[in-house]
Design a protein around this motif. Structure first.
Motif, PDB file in Angstrom:
ATOM      1  N   ARG A   6       0.832  -1.205   0.000  1.00  0.00           N
ATOM      2  CA  ARG A   6       0.000   0.000   0.000  1.00  0.00           C
ATOM      3  C   ARG A   6       0.866   1.254   0.000  1.00  0.00           C
ATOM      4  O   ARG A   6       0.606   2.214  -0.725  1.00  0.00           O
ATOM      5  N   GLN A   7       1.920   1.252   0.804  1.00  0.00           N
ATOM      6  CA  GLN A   7       2.782   2.430   0.883  1.00  0.00           C
ATOM      7  C   GLN A   7       3.523   2.664  -0.427  1.00  0.00           C
ATOM      8  O   GLN A   7       3.808   3.817  -0.777  1.00  0.00           O
ATOM      9  N   ASP A   8       3.826   1.602  -1.194  1.00  0.00           N
ATOM     10  CA  ASP A   8       4.461   1.777  -2.503  1.00  0.00           C
ATOM     11  C   ASP A   8       3.516   2.499  -3.465  1.00  0.00           C
ATOM     12  O   ASP A   8       3.926   3.412  -4.181  1.00  0.00           O
ATOM     13  N   LEU A   9       2.257   2.083  -3.471  1.00  0.00           N
ATOM     14  CA  LEU A   9       1.271   2.723  -4.334  1.00  0.00           C
ATOM     15  C   LEU A   9       1.036   4.163  -3.905  1.00  0.00           C
ATOM     16  O   LEU A   9       1.000   5.065  -4.746  1.00  0.00           O
ATOM     17  N   PHE A  10       0.918   4.416  -2.611  1.00  0.00           N
ATOM     18  CA  PHE A  10       0.697   5.772  -2.125  1.00  0.00           C
ATOM     19  C   PHE A  10       1.885   6.678  -2.460  1.00  0.00           C
ATOM     20  O   PHE A  10       1.696   7.846  -2.794  1.00  0.00           O
ATOM     21  N   LYS A  11       3.078   6.141  -2.368  1.00  0.00           N
ATOM     22  CA  LYS A  11       4.274   6.919  -2.697  1.00  0.00           C
ATOM     23  C   LYS A  11       4.265   7.285  -4.185  1.00  0.00           C
ATOM     24  O   LYS A  11       4.540   8.432  -4.548  1.00  0.00           O
ATOM     25  N   ALA A  12       3.922   6.325  -5.039  1.00  0.00           N
ATOM     26  CA  ALA A  12       3.861   6.578  -6.485  1.00  0.00           C
ATOM     27  C   ALA A  12       2.759   7.585  -6.808  1.00  0.00           C
ATOM     28  O   ALA A  12       2.959   8.504  -7.614  1.00  0.00           O
ATOM     29  N   LEU A  13       1.590   7.445  -6.179  1.00  0.00           N
ATOM     30  CA  LEU A  13       0.488   8.371  -6.445  1.00  0.00           C
ATOM     31  C   LEU A  13       0.797   9.772  -5.908  1.00  0.00           C
ATOM     32  O   LEU A  13       0.415  10.771  -6.518  1.00  0.00           O
ATOM     33  N   SER A  14       1.494   9.861  -4.789  1.00  0.00           N
ATOM     34  CA  SER A  14       1.895  11.172  -4.252  1.00  0.00           C
ATOM     35  C   SER A  14       2.856  11.868  -5.202  1.00  0.00           C
ATOM     36  O   SER A  14       2.755  13.078  -5.442  1.00  0.00           O
ATOM     37  N   PHE A  15       3.790  11.099  -5.738  1.00  0.00           N
ATOM     38  CA  PHE A  15       4.738  11.671  -6.698  1.00  0.00           C
ATOM     39  C   PHE A  15       4.011  12.074  -7.978  1.00  0.00           C
ATOM     40  O   PHE A  15       4.296  13.126  -8.556  1.00  0.00           O
ATOM     41  N   ALA A  16       3.046  11.264  -8.418  1.00  0.00           N
ATOM     42  CA  ALA A  16       2.246  11.606  -9.599  1.00  0.00           C
ATOM     43  C   ALA A  16       1.458  12.891  -9.347  1.00  0.00           C
ATOM     44  O   ALA A  16       1.346  13.747 -10.231  1.00  0.00           O
ATOM     45  N   GLN A  17       0.931  13.043  -8.138  1.00  0.00           N
ATOM     46  CA  GLN A  17       0.203  14.258  -7.771  1.00  0.00           C
ATOM     47  C   GLN A  17       1.139  15.465  -7.842  1.00  0.00           C
ATOM     48  O   GLN A  17       0.766  16.521  -8.355  1.00  0.00           O
ATOM     49  N   HIS A  18       2.350  15.301  -7.349  1.00  0.00           N
ATOM     50  CA  HIS A  18       3.346  16.377  -7.399  1.00  0.00           C
ATOM     51  C   HIS A  18       3.658  16.743  -8.848  1.00  0.00           C
ATOM     52  O   HIS A  18       3.711  17.936  -9.197  1.00  0.00           O
ATOM     53  N   LEU A  19       3.883  15.745  -9.703  1.00  0.00           N
ATOM     54  CA  LEU A  19       4.170  16.010 -11.109  1.00  0.00           C
ATOM     55  C   LEU A  19       2.988  16.682 -11.803  1.00  0.00           C
ATOM     56  O   LEU A  19       3.170  17.599 -12.613  1.00  0.00           O
ATOM     57  N   PHE A  20       1.770  16.244 -11.485  1.00  0.00           N
ATOM     58  CA  PHE A  20       0.566  16.841 -12.051  1.00  0.00           C
ATOM     59  C   PHE A  20       0.480  18.318 -11.682  1.00  0.00           C
ATOM     60  O   PHE A  20       0.235  19.176 -12.533  1.00  0.00           O
ATOM     61  N   GLU A  21       0.669  18.632 -10.405  1.00  0.00           N
ATOM     62  CA  GLU A  21       0.582  20.023  -9.952  1.00  0.00           C
ATOM     63  C   GLU A  21       1.673  20.878 -10.586  1.00  0.00           C
ATOM     64  O   GLU A  21       1.441  22.030 -10.944  1.00  0.00           O
ATOM     65  N   LYS A  22       2.850  20.296 -10.762  1.00  0.00           N
ATOM     66  CA  LYS A  22       3.950  21.012 -11.392  1.00  0.00           C
ATOM     67  C   LYS A  22       3.632  21.318 -12.865  1.00  0.00           C
ATOM     68  O   LYS A  22       3.844  22.423 -13.337  1.00  0.00           O
ATOM     69  N   LYS A  23       3.089  20.313 -13.579  1.00  0.00           N
ATOM     70  CA  LYS A  23       2.746  20.493 -14.992  1.00  0.00           C
ATOM     71  C   LYS A  23       1.619  21.499 -15.181  1.00  0.00           C
ATOM     72  O   LYS A  23       1.678  22.354 -16.057  1.00  0.00           O
ATOM     73  N   THR A  24       0.581  21.406 -14.372  1.00  0.00           N
ATOM     74  CA  THR A  24      -0.549  22.323 -14.529  1.00  0.00           C
ATOM     75  C   THR A  24      -0.188  23.737 -14.092  1.00  0.00           C
ATOM     76  O   THR A  24      -0.716  24.697 -14.630  1.00  0.00           O
ATOM     77  N   LYS A  25       0.707  23.863 -13.146  1.00  0.00           N
ATOM     78  CA  LYS A  25       1.168  25.172 -12.720  1.00  0.00           C
ATOM     79  C   LYS A  25       1.926  25.867 -13.840  1.00  0.00           C
ATOM     80  O   LYS A  25       1.727  27.029 -14.136  1.00  0.00           O
ATOM     81  N   ARG A  26       2.788  25.115 -14.514  1.00  0.00           N
ATOM     82  CA  ARG A  26       3.576  25.639 -15.628  1.00  0.00           C
ATOM     83  C   ARG A  26       2.660  26.048 -16.781  1.00  0.00           C
ATOM     84  O   ARG A  26       2.871  27.047 -17.435  1.00  0.00           O
TER      85      ARG A  26
END
Length: 127
Positions: free
Chosen positions: A104-124
């Protein structure tokens, strides 16, 4: 574990919604086995869907991943208010027993990083 009141996620159901998300070609890939595809929608809501093919594993494994995704996105609070997005979480092909051993923590870590990348892309994009 914190007991929070369960709110029902808005989920994607129609094939056309999934096809439109993929056609938008907005994707982030936090790791080799996961893709987060997204597109803006006309509402201020976030809607979620997941693509978990049979090669991922048996039904028990696929349902576990689905449940964990619902748990993660149930606690997801977007930093941008007033903007809605549709998300499709796509599980890619990996080794035969890979998903059986994902924690579960592996999936949450990957989804958290995906969330970070998403916010970075949409911010740009919104500059």
């Amino acid at each position: 574990m914190v007991n929070r009141p369960k709110t029902r996620l808005d989920t994607l159901r129609k094939r056309s919604d999934f096809k439109e998300i993929l056609a938008a070609k907005n994707q982030v890939s936090p790791c080799f086995w996961l893709i987060l595809a997204y597109r803006p929608n006309n509402s201020d809501k976030f809607r979620y869907g997941w693509t978990i093919p049979k090669y991922v594993g048996v039904a028990v494994v696929r349902n576990r991943l689905r449940r964990w995704c619902r748990d993660f996105f149930g606690n997801f609070s977007p930093k941008k208010e007033g903007e809605g997005y549709d998300f499709n979480i796509i599980f890619r092909r990996a080794e035969k027993e890979f998903y059986k051993n994902v924690r579960r923590q592996d999936l949450f870590k990957a989804l958290s990083f995906a969330q970070h990348l998403f916010e970075k892309k949409t911010k740009r994009r919104n500059r």
